[in-house]
Write an enzyme that holds these catalytic residues in place. Sequence first.
Site, PDB file in Angstrom:
ATOM      1  N   THR A   1      -5.103   6.593   0.854  1.00 18.65           N
ATOM      2  CA  THR A   1      -6.407   6.787   1.505  1.00 18.65           C
ATOM      3  C   THR A   1      -6.536   5.924   2.763  1.00 18.65           C
ATOM      4  O   THR A   1      -7.652   5.649   3.202  1.00 18.65           O
ATOM      5  CB  THR A   1      -7.553   6.443   0.537  1.00 18.65           C
ATOM      6  OG1 THR A   1      -7.422   5.080   0.145  1.00 18.65           O
ATOM      7  CG2 THR A   1      -7.543   7.328  -0.683  1.00 18.65           C
TER       8      THR A   1
ATOM      9  N   THR B   1     -20.046  -0.914  -0.666  1.00 20.21           N
ATOM     10  CA  THR B   1     -19.769  -1.730   0.523  1.00 20.21           C
ATOM     11  C   THR B   1     -19.391  -0.801   1.680  1.00 20.21           C
ATOM     12  O   THR B   1     -18.745   0.222   1.463  1.00 20.21           O
ATOM     13  CB  THR B   1     -18.633  -2.718   0.211  1.00 20.21           C
ATOM     14  OG1 THR B   1     -19.046  -3.507  -0.907  1.00 20.21           O
ATOM     15  CG2 THR B   1     -18.349  -3.642   1.374  1.00 20.21           C
TER      16      THR B   1
ATOM     17  N   TYR C   1     -12.183   7.213 -12.595  1.00 19.41           N
ATOM     18  CA  TYR C   1     -12.382   5.956 -11.856  1.00 19.41           C
ATOM     19  C   TYR C   1     -13.101   4.928 -12.736  1.00 19.41           C
ATOM     20  O   TYR C   1     -12.611   3.807 -12.909  1.00 19.41           O
ATOM     21  CB  TYR C   1     -13.207   6.264 -10.609  1.00 19.41           C
ATOM     22  CG  TYR C   1     -13.466   5.084  -9.698  1.00 19.41           C
ATOM     23  CD1 TYR C   1     -12.426   4.475  -8.996  1.00 19.41           C
ATOM     24  CD2 TYR C   1     -14.759   4.596  -9.506  1.00 19.41           C
ATOM     25  CE1 TYR C   1     -12.675   3.412  -8.125  1.00 19.41           C
ATOM     26  CE2 TYR C   1     -15.009   3.542  -8.642  1.00 19.41           C
ATOM     27  CZ  TYR C   1     -13.967   2.946  -7.954  1.00 19.41           C
ATOM     28  OH  TYR C   1     -14.213   1.903  -7.093  1.00 19.41           O
TER      29      TYR C   1
ATOM     30  N   TYR D   1      -4.769 -10.109 -20.941  1.00 19.25           N
ATOM     31  CA  TYR D   1      -3.707 -10.964 -20.381  1.00 19.25           C
ATOM     32  C   TYR D   1      -4.193 -12.417 -20.283  1.00 19.25           C
ATOM     33  O   TYR D   1      -3.411 -13.356 -20.445  1.00 19.25           O
ATOM     34  CB  TYR D   1      -3.264 -10.458 -18.995  1.00 19.25           C
ATOM     35  CG  TYR D   1      -2.120  -9.472 -19.059  1.00 19.25           C
ATOM     36  CD1 TYR D   1      -2.337  -8.139 -19.397  1.00 19.25           C
ATOM     37  CD2 TYR D   1      -0.817  -9.871 -18.774  1.00 19.25           C
ATOM     38  CE1 TYR D   1      -1.291  -7.236 -19.458  1.00 19.25           C
ATOM     39  CE2 TYR D   1       0.240  -8.970 -18.834  1.00 19.25           C
ATOM     40  CZ  TYR D   1      -0.007  -7.650 -19.178  1.00 19.25           C
ATOM     41  OH  TYR D   1       1.033  -6.768 -19.230  1.00 19.25           O
TER      42      TYR D   1
ATOM     43  N   ASN E   1       1.297  -3.616 -14.080  1.00 14.01           N
ATOM     44  CA  ASN E   1       2.390  -4.121 -13.232  1.00 14.01           C
ATOM     45  C   ASN E   1       2.000  -5.406 -12.511  1.00 14.01           C
ATOM     46  O   ASN E   1       2.797  -6.350 -12.423  1.00 14.01           O
ATOM     47  CB  ASN E   1       2.805  -3.051 -12.214  1.00 14.01           C
ATOM     48  CG  ASN E   1       3.579  -1.919 -12.880  1.00 14.01           C
ATOM     49  OD1 ASN E   1       4.264  -2.139 -13.870  1.00 14.01           O
ATOM     50  ND2 ASN E   1       3.477  -0.717 -12.340  1.00 14.01           N
TER      51      ASN E   1
ATOM     52  N   THR F   1      -3.269   4.768 -11.672  1.00 12.68           N
ATOM     53  CA  THR F   1      -3.265   3.665 -10.699  1.00 12.68           C
ATOM     54  C   THR F   1      -4.002   2.460 -11.259  1.00 12.68           C
ATOM     55  O   THR F   1      -3.527   1.320 -11.174  1.00 12.68           O
ATOM     56  CB  THR F   1      -3.893   4.135  -9.362  1.00 12.68           C
ATOM     57  OG1 THR F   1      -3.038   5.136  -8.805  1.00 12.68           O
ATOM     58  CG2 THR F   1      -4.046   2.992  -8.377  1.00 12.68           C
TER      59      THR F   1
ATOM     60  N   LYS G   1     -11.287   1.668 -14.307  1.00 12.12           N
ATOM     61  CA  LYS G   1     -11.649   0.282 -13.970  1.00 12.12           C
ATOM     62  C   LYS G   1     -12.094  -0.486 -15.219  1.00 12.12           C
ATOM     63  O   LYS G   1     -11.844  -1.691 -15.340  1.00 12.12           O
ATOM     64  CB  LYS G   1     -12.770   0.268 -12.929  1.00 12.12           C
ATOM     65  CG  LYS G   1     -12.352   0.742 -11.551  1.00 12.12           C
ATOM     66  CD  LYS G   1     -11.503  -0.287 -10.797  1.00 12.12           C
ATOM     67  CE  LYS G   1     -11.258   0.134  -9.360  1.00 12.12           C
ATOM     68  NZ  LYS G   1     -10.483  -0.815  -8.580  1.00 12.12           N
TER      69      LYS G   1
ATOM     70  N   ASP H   1       0.845  -1.204   0.000  1.00 14.06           N
ATOM     71  CA  ASP H   1       0.000   0.000   0.000  1.00 14.06           C
ATOM     72  C   ASP H   1       0.871   1.240   0.000  1.00 14.06           C
ATOM     73  O   ASP H   1       1.975   1.234   0.561  1.00 14.06           O
ATOM     74  CB  ASP H   1      -0.904  -0.004   1.251  1.00 14.06           C
ATOM     75  CG  ASP H   1      -2.205   0.739   1.028  1.00 14.06           C
ATOM     76  OD1 ASP H   1      -2.147   1.961   0.789  1.00 14.06           O
ATOM     77  OD2 ASP H   1      -3.267   0.104   1.086  1.00 14.06           O
TER      78      ASP H   1
HETATM   79  P1  NAD Z   1      -9.799   2.301   0.242  1.00 17.72           P
HETATM   80  O1  NAD Z   1      -9.544   3.659  -0.297  1.00 17.72           O
HETATM   81  O2  NAD Z   1     -10.026   2.155   1.699  1.00 17.72           O
HETATM   82  O3  NAD Z   1      -8.631   1.294  -0.169  1.00 17.72           O
HETATM   83  C1  NAD Z   1      -7.808   1.482  -1.294  1.00 17.72           C
HETATM   84  C2  NAD Z   1      -6.373   1.269  -0.850  1.00 17.72           C
HETATM   85  O4  NAD Z   1      -5.512   1.395  -1.995  1.00 17.72           O
HETATM   86  C3  NAD Z   1      -5.904   2.312   0.172  1.00 17.72           C
HETATM   87  O5  NAD Z   1      -5.253   1.671   1.235  1.00 17.72           O
HETATM   88  C4  NAD Z   1      -4.958   3.193  -0.634  1.00 17.72           C
HETATM   89  O6  NAD Z   1      -3.960   3.796   0.176  1.00 17.72           O
HETATM   90  C5  NAD Z   1      -4.394   2.201  -1.627  1.00 17.72           C
HETATM   91  N1  NAD Z   1      -3.873   2.848  -2.850  1.00 17.72           N
HETATM   92  C6  NAD Z   1      -4.442   3.827  -3.602  1.00 17.72           C
HETATM   93  N2  NAD Z   1      -3.641   4.138  -4.630  1.00 17.72           N
HETATM   94  C7  NAD Z   1      -2.548   3.322  -4.540  1.00 17.72           C
HETATM   95  C8  NAD Z   1      -1.367   3.184  -5.307  1.00 17.72           C
HETATM   96  N3  NAD Z   1      -1.144   3.929  -6.401  1.00 17.72           N
HETATM   97  N4  NAD Z   1      -0.443   2.267  -4.911  1.00 17.72           N
HETATM   98  C9  NAD Z   1      -0.639   1.498  -3.802  1.00 17.72           C
HETATM   99  N5  NAD Z   1      -1.760   1.608  -3.035  1.00 17.72           N
HETATM  100  C10 NAD Z   1      -2.694   2.505  -3.404  1.00 17.72           C
HETATM  101  O7  NAD Z   1     -11.052   1.733  -0.577  1.00 17.72           O
HETATM  102  P2  NAD Z   1     -11.835   0.340  -0.450  1.00 17.72           P
HETATM  103  O8  NAD Z   1     -13.268   0.680  -0.297  1.00 17.72           O
HETATM  104  O9  NAD Z   1     -11.183  -0.570   0.496  1.00 17.72           O
HETATM  105  O10 NAD Z   1     -11.656  -0.216  -1.948  1.00 17.72           O
HETATM  106  C11 NAD Z   1     -10.763  -1.270  -2.266  1.00 17.72           C
HETATM  107  C12 NAD Z   1     -10.965  -1.661  -3.730  1.00 17.72           C
HETATM  108  O11 NAD Z   1     -12.316  -2.113  -3.924  1.00 17.72           O
HETATM  109  C13 NAD Z   1     -10.719  -0.532  -4.712  1.00 17.72           C
HETATM  110  O12 NAD Z   1     -10.052  -1.045  -5.843  1.00 17.72           O
HETATM  111  C14 NAD Z   1     -12.106  -0.084  -5.099  1.00 17.72           C
HETATM  112  O13 NAD Z   1     -12.145   0.456  -6.398  1.00 17.72           O
HETATM  113  C15 NAD Z   1     -12.901  -1.394  -4.994  1.00 17.72           C
HETATM  114  N6  NAD Z   1     -14.326  -1.109  -4.742  1.00 17.72           N
HETATM  115  C16 NAD Z   1     -14.745  -0.733  -3.491  1.00 17.72           C
HETATM  116  C17 NAD Z   1     -16.107  -0.442  -3.307  1.00 17.72           C
HETATM  117  C18 NAD Z   1     -16.643  -0.041  -1.960  1.00 17.72           C
HETATM  118  O14 NAD Z   1     -17.845   0.280  -1.872  1.00 17.72           O
HETATM  119  N7  NAD Z   1     -15.896  -0.062  -0.883  1.00 17.72           N
HETATM  120  C19 NAD Z   1     -16.999  -0.517  -4.382  1.00 17.72           C
HETATM  121  C20 NAD Z   1     -16.492  -0.874  -5.630  1.00 17.72           C
HETATM  122  C21 NAD Z   1     -15.165  -1.191  -5.803  1.00 17.72           C
END
Ligand code: NAD
Length: 325
Positions: free
Chosen positions: A39, A177, A147, A161, A101, A94, A151, A35
Amino acid sequence: MSQINRILVTGGAGFLGSHLCERLVAEGHDVICLDNFFTSQKTNVVHLLGKPNFELIRHDVTLPIFLEVDQIYHLACPAAPGHYQYNPIKTIKTSVMGSINMLGMAKRCGAKILLASTSEIYGDPEVHPQPESYRGNVNPIGPRACYDEGKRAAETLFMDYYRMNKVNIRIVRIFNTYGPRMHPYDGRVVSNFIRQAITGKDITIFGDGDQTRAFCYRDDLVEGIKRMMNCSNDFIGPVNIGNPGEFTIRELAELVIELTGVSSKLVTKPLPADDPTRRRPDITLAKAKLDWQPKVPLRDGLAKTIEWFKSIDLSHYRPPTPNYV
Ligand code: NAD
Ligand code: UDP
């Protein structure tokens, strides 16, 4: 447990990632949490730091990294609108460069890799509820595009891939969520409403509050993505993982007020651009292929989330890192 795996969780210190790491560590796997803390913060995983099967790496997924693992849960990406719009160019980098990567690593190691995609790839949907076959209605030039399109591009990369390099992929489309460890200042509706209620503030409804979302509790979600990672190789997805219980944003506000027992007022604010009017997952495929469906009703999950919000010191949470470039 049948087999111990070396598992990489990108975005592992985040809201969902930290819970996933916790589950995988408890199962005895060797877990690497990667990480950049954009965020999130170390406090989310501090309780795992002393465990011999847990390792924390500060790294940005847009840069290459060489590790040897069996499975990769690729979650790294800001997820809340306020977070992903903070630096939109970095958000799309990202998703795209981070996926390249991680897919490269999966190809090199022969690892299985799961993408945390999103219901946002459906945009403001014209089909309701949304099945995986729906191709979506995304505005490619709006403020959410960094975003949504990021995605969508990540899903494309995963499929290419898979087709070209035979990488063993899984794609999960996650719907809204919530739960303990959401960032209290991420601006998402559940965290906003709970924080506003417990600090005696007005509750901010964007637009008329008739827009809908379907809220899945964190534990149900993590169970769903684990099942997807471990299902048979002939099912790669995409699969919707979310709770089909649909609520208007006004209903959510009223439920938060009832459960917190406060007398906060509801105030309206302008609706952000391209805010989807309704959203609800069709989970027929998840039920059939993964034998998965959510168990936690919104009322119960919200009660647990409120309890957690009351237990934390809000002054320990900071806004996104200013140098997220
Ligand atoms: P979150 O922001 O709490 O977690 C994302 C994590 O990724 C954070 O710890 C952040 O520091 C890290 N991060 C961001 N950019 C980065 C980078 N360039 N390199 C390394 N780390 C990086 O959000 P979350 O709710 O836990 O979401 C996790 C995943 O699930 C995400 O990919 C999000 O798109 C997907 N998602 C979540 C929800 C939801 O409702 N929570 C819905 C749809 C998709
Ligand atoms: N929303 C709201 N008040 C808030 C925060 C969000 O009314 O304080 C609305 C927002 O406009 C959207 C819904 O709640 O219609 C869900 O927003 P969130 O940012 O949680 O997620 P997303 O829009 O990505 O589903």
